[in-house]
Design an enzyme around this catalytic site. Structure first.
Site, mmCIF file in Angstrom:
data_model
loop_
_atom_site.group_PDB
_atom_site.id
_atom_site.type_symbol
_atom_site.label_atom_id
_atom_site.label_comp_id
_atom_site.label_asym_id
_atom_site.label_seq_id
_atom_site.Cartn_x
_atom_site.Cartn_y
_atom_site.Cartn_z
ATOM 1 N N LYS A 40 16.828 0.458 -0.696
ATOM 2 C CA LYS A 40 16.356 1.548 0.336
ATOM 3 C C LYS A 40 16.112 0.478 1.579
ATOM 4 C CE LYS A 40 12.222 0.287 -2.251
ATOM 5 N NZ LYS A 40 11.006 0.940 -3.048
ATOM 6 N N TYR A 264 0.514 -15.510 26.425
ATOM 7 C CA TYR A 264 -0.304 -14.704 26.991
ATOM 8 C C TYR A 264 -1.810 -15.146 26.309
ATOM 9 C CZ TYR A 264 3.350 -11.462 27.949
ATOM 10 O OH TYR A 264 4.329 -10.718 28.345
HETATM 11 C C1 LIG Z 1 11.050 0.072 -4.144
HETATM 12 C C2 LIG Z 1 10.883 0.609 -5.598
HETATM 13 C C3 LIG Z 1 11.446 -0.474 -6.570
HETATM 14 C C4 LIG Z 1 11.529 -1.791 -6.294
HETATM 15 O O1 LIG Z 1 10.639 -2.478 -6.116
HETATM 16 P P1 LIG Z 1 10.417 -4.074 -5.943
HETATM 17 O O2 LIG Z 1 9.163 -4.422 -6.137
HETATM 18 O O3 LIG Z 1 11.146 -4.494 -4.761
HETATM 19 O O4 LIG Z 1 11.425 -4.780 -7.277
HETATM 20 C C5 LIG Z 1 11.515 0.252 -7.808
HETATM 21 N N1 LIG Z 1 11.079 1.587 -7.956
HETATM 22 C C6 LIG Z 1 10.689 2.266 -7.032
HETATM 23 C C7 LIG Z 1 10.514 3.636 -7.521
HETATM 24 C C8 LIG Z 1 10.740 1.975 -6.054
HETATM 25 O O5 LIG Z 1 10.296 2.799 -4.838
#
Ligand SMILES: *Cc1c(COP(=O)(O)O)cnc(C)c1O
Length: 376
Positions: A40, A264
């Site tokens: 994702k 800044y």
């Molecule tokens: C993002 C996500 C993961 C992965 O989590 P990490 O901490 O990056 O390993 C696993 N399961 C779900 C449902 C997620 O949304």
């Protein structure tokens, strides 16, 4: 570092390190659990298509995304493995998800109804997984009320609506104390036990931290994310290999006298004669602005401090005493240069956030350079 000399700042990604991190997870969980890499948010900012191309060599079960659009992107890239959308999607997104064979995750009976309608409309089969909320609280059916929703879900399963699995998500798998994770696991098992007509063939719970710290909970599959991309997952687990390096070119050097100011609000003032180097990177590239006067960069394997506030496009470091720095040299903001490293997690800590936010915050202005081998 062979990078286009025109490029002012970029992200270097080491695919072999990513694969080794994935194999570390595979070794931890053993052969009976599958891996669903989470890709994702554009593969945690690295580039979803390239991440998939890389981990596909290790033949994962499928891929996890968070949105319809991400799922569609994977299909466009030619992925025909299972693609699971691990967030509730808007009511209007079901038809498209079904038409492209994405597995949706269901948190209430209304969504299942929408999925069912989309199936009819598209005239094809749809797959879903049931999320069980055991304490994360953002989505999922409540673990303690299976008798209310379980039968309603089961009765909608038919030839065109396939119940593929059940999962939960741990909220504290990366903390030292294991009580919360164990409590969530017990709730999940209890909910699965109470399900009649389910829970499908695939049950899973572990993110990267849980897979590595509690391999006994790996169930049918694990869903690792951050560890693949080089983010640490807490105490007691070896660090992942470095996957990402953030580099920027030295674009300007100047010598200043005592009392010169930078950035800044002029929050830094030279204490004597100093030499400053301007780097072609700023918060507009995703370098956290909070690193101003706190963070550092590497030049030829030497740590130099960031001075003054970080601007949108430029960051200044004090290179007084660091010999041989020239305009056009490469600075490292995250990652290794020679013997010295600034880890992703060090930067996250310093910025008061987590590695996930640093990676997904790297903007499109930084080109992603996937190294062919690891000799960079
Ligand atoms: C993002 C996500 C993961 C992965 O989590 P990490 O901490 O990056 O390993 C696993 N399961 C779900 C449902 C997620 O949304």
């Amino acid at each position: 570092m062979s990078t286009d000399p025109r490029t002012r700042s970029w992200v270097e990604i080491q695919p072999q390190a990513l694969r080794r991190n994935l194999r570390r997870i595979r070794e931890a969980i053993g052969g009976s659990s599958a891996i669903i890499p989470m890709v994702k948010a554009d593969g945690y900012g690295l580039g979803m298509e390239q991440v998939v191309e890389t981990v596909e060599l290790d033949d994962p079960l499928g891929y996890g995304v968070a949105t319809l659009e991400e799922g569609l992107r994977l299909r466009e890239a030619g992925v025909d493995k299972p693609v699971i959308v691990f967030s509730p999607i808007p009511p209007g997104a079901y038809e498209s998800a079904v038409a492209h064979g994405l597995t949706v995750t269901i948190s209430d009976v209304d969504s299942l109804e929408r999925l069912s309608n989309a199936t009819t409309a598209a005239g094809v089969k749809a797959r879903f997984q049931v999320e069980v909320d055991t304490g994360m609280g953002r989505s999922g059916f409540d673990w303690s009320t299976v008798s209310e929703w379980g039968p309603a879900v089961a009765e909608r399963v038919c030839a065109t609506l396939c119940w593929e699995g059940c999962y939960t998500h741990f909220h504290s798998a990366d903390v030292e104390e294991d009580a919360a994770t164990m409590a969530q696991w017990r709730r999940f098992k209890e909910a699965l036990g109470a399900l009649e007509g389910g829970p499908g063939s695939l049950t899973h719970a572990c993110n990267a931290a849980a897979a590595l710290r509690y391999p006994a909970l790996a169930a049918d599959a694990v869903r690792p994310g951050i560890f693949l991309y080089g983010g640490a997952v807490g105490l007691g687990v070896a660090r992942p290999e470095e996957v990402v390096r953030v580099r920027a070119r030295v674009t300007f050097i100047r010598d200043v006298a005592e009392g010169a100011t930078v950035g800044y609000r002029s929050t830094y003032r030279s204490r004597g004669a100093e030499r400053w180097a301007t780097l072609g990177i700023g918060y507009g590239d995703g370098l956290p602005r909070s690193l101003g006067n706190r963070g550092s960069a590497l030049l030829s394997g030497r740590r130099v401090p960031i001075i003054g506030r970080i601007s949108m496009d430029m960051t200044v470091v004090d290179i007084t005493g660091a010999e041989g720095v020239s305009v056009g040299d490469t600075a490292t903001l995250i990652g290794t240069d020679k013997e010295e490293s600034i880890t992703l997690d060090e930067v996250a800590d310093l910025a008061g956030t987590i590695s996930y936010e640093i990676l997904t915050g790297l903007t499109s202005r930084l080109s992603r350079v996937w190294l062919a081998s690891e000799d960079a």
